[in-house]
Design a protein around this motif. Structure first.
Motif, short mmCIF file in Angstrom:
data_model
loop_
_atom_site.label_atom_id
_atom_site.label_comp_id
_atom_site.label_asym_id
_atom_site.label_seq_id
_atom_site.Cartn_x
_atom_site.Cartn_y
_atom_site.Cartn_z
N UNK A 9 0.92 -0.89 -0.22
CA UNK A 9 -0.05 -0.13 0.33
C UNK A 9 0.77 1.60 -0.14
N UNK A 10 2.43 0.77 0.63
CA UNK A 10 3.32 2.13 0.70
C UNK A 10 3.85 2.61 -0.99
N UNK A 11 4.06 3.51 -1.21
CA UNK A 11 4.76 4.09 -2.27
C UNK A 11 6.33 3.04 -2.76
N UNK A 12 7.23 3.20 -3.26
CA UNK A 12 8.18 2.83 -3.68
C UNK A 12 9.12 3.29 -2.46
N UNK A 13 8.97 4.28 -2.52
CA UNK A 13 10.09 4.54 -2.19
C UNK A 13 10.14 4.70 -0.06
N UNK A 14 8.38 4.79 0.05
CA UNK A 14 8.17 4.51 1.08
C UNK A 14 8.24 2.85 2.07
N UNK A 15 8.65 1.80 0.26
CA UNK A 15 8.85 0.61 1.47
C UNK A 15 10.03 0.99 0.94
N UNK A 16 10.65 1.29 0.20
CA UNK A 16 12.56 0.79 1.27
C UNK A 16 12.54 1.40 2.49
N UNK A 17 12.12 2.52 2.82
CA UNK A 17 12.55 2.60 3.90
C UNK A 17 11.61 1.86 4.85
N UNK A 18 10.87 1.39 4.50
CA UNK A 18 10.22 0.53 5.74
C UNK A 18 10.46 -0.99 5.71
N UNK A 19 11.29 -1.13 4.08
CA UNK A 19 11.88 -2.27 4.29
C UNK A 19 13.45 -2.68 5.38
N UNK A 20 14.38 -1.13 4.92
CA UNK A 20 15.35 -1.13 5.30
C UNK A 20 15.58 -0.99 7.05
N UNK A 21 14.40 -0.33 7.41
CA UNK A 21 13.94 -0.45 9.05
C UNK A 21 13.74 -1.44 9.35
N UNK A 22 12.62 -1.94 9.20
CA UNK A 22 12.51 -3.79 9.41
C UNK A 22 13.15 -4.27 9.48
N UNK A 23 14.81 -4.75 8.63
CA UNK A 23 15.57 -5.61 8.61
C UNK A 23 16.82 -5.16 9.46
N UNK A 24 16.65 -3.76 9.68
CA UNK A 24 17.14 -3.16 10.80
C UNK A 24 16.85 -4.23 11.74
N UNK A 25 16.05 -3.48 11.97
CA UNK A 25 15.43 -3.54 13.13
C UNK A 25 15.25 -5.35 13.81
N UNK A 26 14.87 -6.31 13.20
CA UNK A 26 15.52 -7.89 13.21
C UNK A 26 16.63 -8.40 13.48
N UNK A 27 17.81 -7.88 12.81
CA UNK A 27 18.92 -7.83 12.75
C UNK A 27 19.85 -7.30 14.38
N UNK A 28 19.07 -6.53 15.03
CA UNK A 28 20.07 -6.06 16.53
C UNK A 28 18.72 -6.54 17.13
N UNK A 29 17.66 -5.98 17.28
CA UNK A 29 16.71 -6.57 18.33
C UNK A 29 17.22 -5.54 19.01
N UNK A 30 17.37 -4.18 18.70
CA UNK A 30 16.99 -3.07 19.42
C UNK A 30 15.95 -2.20 19.80
N UNK A 31 16.48 -1.16 20.66
CA UNK A 31 15.79 0.17 20.44
C UNK A 31 15.61 0.95 19.24
N UNK A 32 14.40 2.16 19.49
CA UNK A 32 14.43 2.95 18.22
C UNK A 32 16.17 3.65 18.25
#
Length: 400
Positions: free
Chosen positions: A324-347
């Motif tokens: 449902x997001x545009x390409x730029x938003x989708x890229x940023x969200x995917x990047x954030x999800x990947x970093x959050x899953x890899x680090x399992x850290x806080x914001x």
């Protein structure tokens, strides 16, 4: 046959012509003395002189003595049969697994014993000193000539033996890497013919020329490495005892090496397949190029990209909630999800990795929780998403 025997003068030849019959009668005894001295001095020849090799030695000594006497009277008396015989003696040394030095030692002994017999005969016949000196020069020149003939035969036989062994080893390499399974008995027989001890584990190394530079000569690899540098896809089969791959870079200057995983000998083809896959990823820029790259360091990448179609479906499933997001938003969200899953850290930790403000990360994580719901709280789902995002990142590195 060339004639390197030092010529003797006309006066000496006339004197020897008179003595020739007596010298010929002594030739068999001299040949026997030479043989006895060779056998007593050189352990390799101490065995009974039987069979083809023994007959060649016996005939060689006898023929050599007679031909030398013939040459004293007629310098043109050079027999091609004698040349062939002494080349054959050199070839026999290769088949017997000996160094040419052993045969050269026999020639030195033969020359010494021959000169002793010749000088005794000369003294009894009251030959002039000048004639004796000419005889000595002629004898040792003749010995050098016979030695050179045997060396020619030895070198030629060595080259043929090396070529035959190389062909057998190339055939063995092809069998090990063939698509069709090879019966164990066939491998055992082929390995024995190639003088190669079957190892329990091996690795296959795919080779590529390092740029346009021609590799500097044939690499000095260990004797147990099977080598194919001539085909369109050069490679090595390298024994890896205990799973340890030997150092190869120093011996392979001018080549880039992709080292396959260590596998059982029967699975050598799998090591080749994975090494070629990694070589392709290097060409595509997915994996960084280096003089030596090992599959052991890139197993996850190989696995994730081993089936491009399946990987695409896997990534599509993982990214579907963000459609449902545009390409730029989708890229940023995917990047954030990947970093959050890899680090399992806080914001703050994720923000530091992405170089954005923590509040931005909190907002994006909130969006992700709305999109993925319970999937982010399930361990298996989180693992699947992390793998899919890694595959997505790798696939985006590859050229379309």
């Amino acid at each position: 046959m060339r004639n390197d025997t030092a010529p003797i003068g006309a006066a000496a030849r006339a004197e020897l012509a008179v003595l020739a019959p007596a010298m010929r009668r002594r030739s068999a005894d001299v040949a026997q003395l030479i043989l006895q001295q060779i056998q007593s001095s050189i352990p390799a020849y101490a065995r009974p002189l039987e069979g083809t090799f023994g007959n060649a030695i016996l005939h060689g000594v006898q023929q050599g003595v007679l031909e030398f006497l013939d040459r004293l009277l007629d310098p043109a008396a050079a027999g091609n049969g004698t040349a062939a015989l002494f080349r054959q003696l050199g070839r026999y040394e290769v088949s017997e697994g000996r160094s040419i030095d052993v045969l050269q030692s026999a020639y030195r002994i033969g020359g010494r014993v021959g000169w002793q017999a010749l000088s005794d005969f000369g003294l009894r016949s009251k030959l002039p000193v000048e004639t004796m000196c000419e005889l000595a020069a002629a004898l040792f020149a003749y010995i050098d000539e016979l030695s050179a003939l045997s060396h020619e035969g030895y070198v030629a036989a060595q080259a043929r033996a090396a070529g035959a062994l190389e062909r057998r080893r190339k055939r063995l390499l092809e069998l090990l890497l063939s698509e069709q399974p090879v019966p164990a008995g066939v491998l055992v027989d082929q390995a024995a013919a190639a003088a190669w001890t079957l190892p329990e584990e091996v690795t296959v190394v795919v080779l590529e020329r390092d740029g346009d530079t021609e590799p500097p000569g044939y690499p000095e690899l260990a004797d147990d490495v099977l080598v194919d540098l001539e085909s369109d896809a050069p490679c090595l089969v390298v024994p890896a005892p205990g799973g340890v791959v030997p150092e190869l870079a120093a011996a392979l200057t001018g080549w880039r090496c992709v080292v396959g995983p260590v596998v059982r000998l029967a699975d050598a083809r799998d090591s080749l397949r994975w090494a070629r896959q990694l070589a392709g990823l290097i060409d595509d820029g997915v994996v960084e190029r280096a003089p030596v790259v090992s599959c052991a360091d890139h197993l996850l990448t190989l696995w994730l990209l081993s089936d491009p179609t399946l990987a695409e479906r896997f990534v599509h499933s993982a990214m579907a909630p963000l459609d449902g997001f545009n390409a730029r938003q989708r890229e940023r969200l995917a990047e954030t999800l990947s970093a959050w899953l890899e680090t399992r850290g806080g914001a703050p930790e994720v923000a530091g990795q992405l170089k954005v403000h923590p509040q931005t990360v909190r907002y994006r994580i909130h969006q992700l929780e709305e999109c993925y719901g319970d999937r982010l709280r399930d361990a298996d789902e989180r693992f699947a998403l992390a793998v899919a995002l890694r595959a997505r990142r790798l696939r985006r590195t590859r050229p379309e």
